[in-house]
Scaffold this motif. Structure first.
Motif, short mmCIF file in Angstrom:
data_model
loop_
_atom_site.label_atom_id
_atom_site.label_comp_id
_atom_site.label_asym_id
_atom_site.label_seq_id
_atom_site.Cartn_x
_atom_site.Cartn_y
_atom_site.Cartn_z
N CYS A 142 0.83 -1.20 0.00
CA CYS A 142 0.00 0.00 0.00
C CYS A 142 0.86 1.25 0.00
N THR B 235 -6.01 5.70 0.72
CA THR B 235 -5.15 4.52 0.70
C THR B 235 -5.12 3.95 -0.70
N GLU C 130 -5.04 -0.35 6.28
CA GLU C 130 -4.76 -0.67 4.88
C GLU C 130 -5.69 -1.71 4.26
#
Length: 224
Positions: A43, A52, A89
């Motif tokens: 990520c 994100t 994430e």
């Protein structure tokens, strides 16, 4: 997509409870089956961390040629708190996996597996959610004590907490900083290290994770 294990609108206390509950379900013995496709997961963040950006790159095994890659952008809803990376994430990562046509047989995650204060790093969390074998590939140590491995590629030493081996400190290139490899789900320490080493062909990171890192980091502000 497998059934959800929990909701995502959690506070810190609730997230900690989820980690404790799920950690008891992590399998740290080999249950892989035949591996034909390996997914690298990473990520990055955009807009000062408000968005994100999750990347998944699936490579064929053996050969490590790219089968497909996906990218998902999802608003970030969980703060940056060490030890709770997966809650920040994983919503974006799951959105990226939902786009895949290929079902990977093994997940290599940028982050920790059981080498985590509550034994539930992002590789464990994702492996449980997708019911896939998973490995944590950490660029730095989160918990555990170790002796430095030798300088040559393939050297490793145990990562240990209270006399329990929770991972391997693995040199994937000569005289380059080692990686901190730990089981995420359905795999043991030795197998996790072997898969990471076998996939580390040109770079410090294994090829699928390196490719995901490049995709996740491009045009982003990087990881928090």
């Amino acid at each position: 997509m497998p059934r959800a294990l929990h909701r995502w609108d959690l506070d810190i206390a609730e997230a900690r409870t989820v980690q404790t509950r799920l950690a008891a379900r992590v399998e740290t013995h080999d249950r892989l089956g035949q591996v034909r496709a390996i997914a690298g997961v990473d990520c990055g963040f955009e807009d000062d961390g408000r968005l994100t950006r999750a990347a998944v790159v699936v490579m064929r095994w053996p050969g490590l040629d790219v089968i497909e890659s996906t990218l998902a952008r999802v608003p970030t809803t969980f703060p940056y708190i060490p030890g709770y990376l997966s809650f920040r994430e994983m919503p974006a990562i799951l959105a990226a996996f939902k786009q895949l046509e290929t079902r990977p047989d093994l997940l290599l995650c940028d982050g920790q597996g059981i080498a985590h204060p509550r034994r539930l790093g992002i590789a464990c969390h994702l492996g449980l959610w997708l019911d896939r074998p998973a490995v944590g590939v950490g660029k730095s140590r989160l918990v555990g004590a170790f002796e430095p491995p030798g300088e040559e590629k393939g050297s490793s030493t145990p990562l240990v907490v209270h006399d329990e081996t929770i991972g391997a400190v693995l040199r994937t290139r000569d005289r380059v900083r080692p990686l901190f490899v730990s089981p995420g789900h359905r795999i043991g320490v030795d197998s996790a290290a072997r898969w990471v080493l076998d996939c580390a062909i040109r770079y410090r990171l294994p090829e699928p994770v390196h490719a995901a890192d490049r995709l996740a980091s491009s045009k982003s502000c990087g990881r928090n």
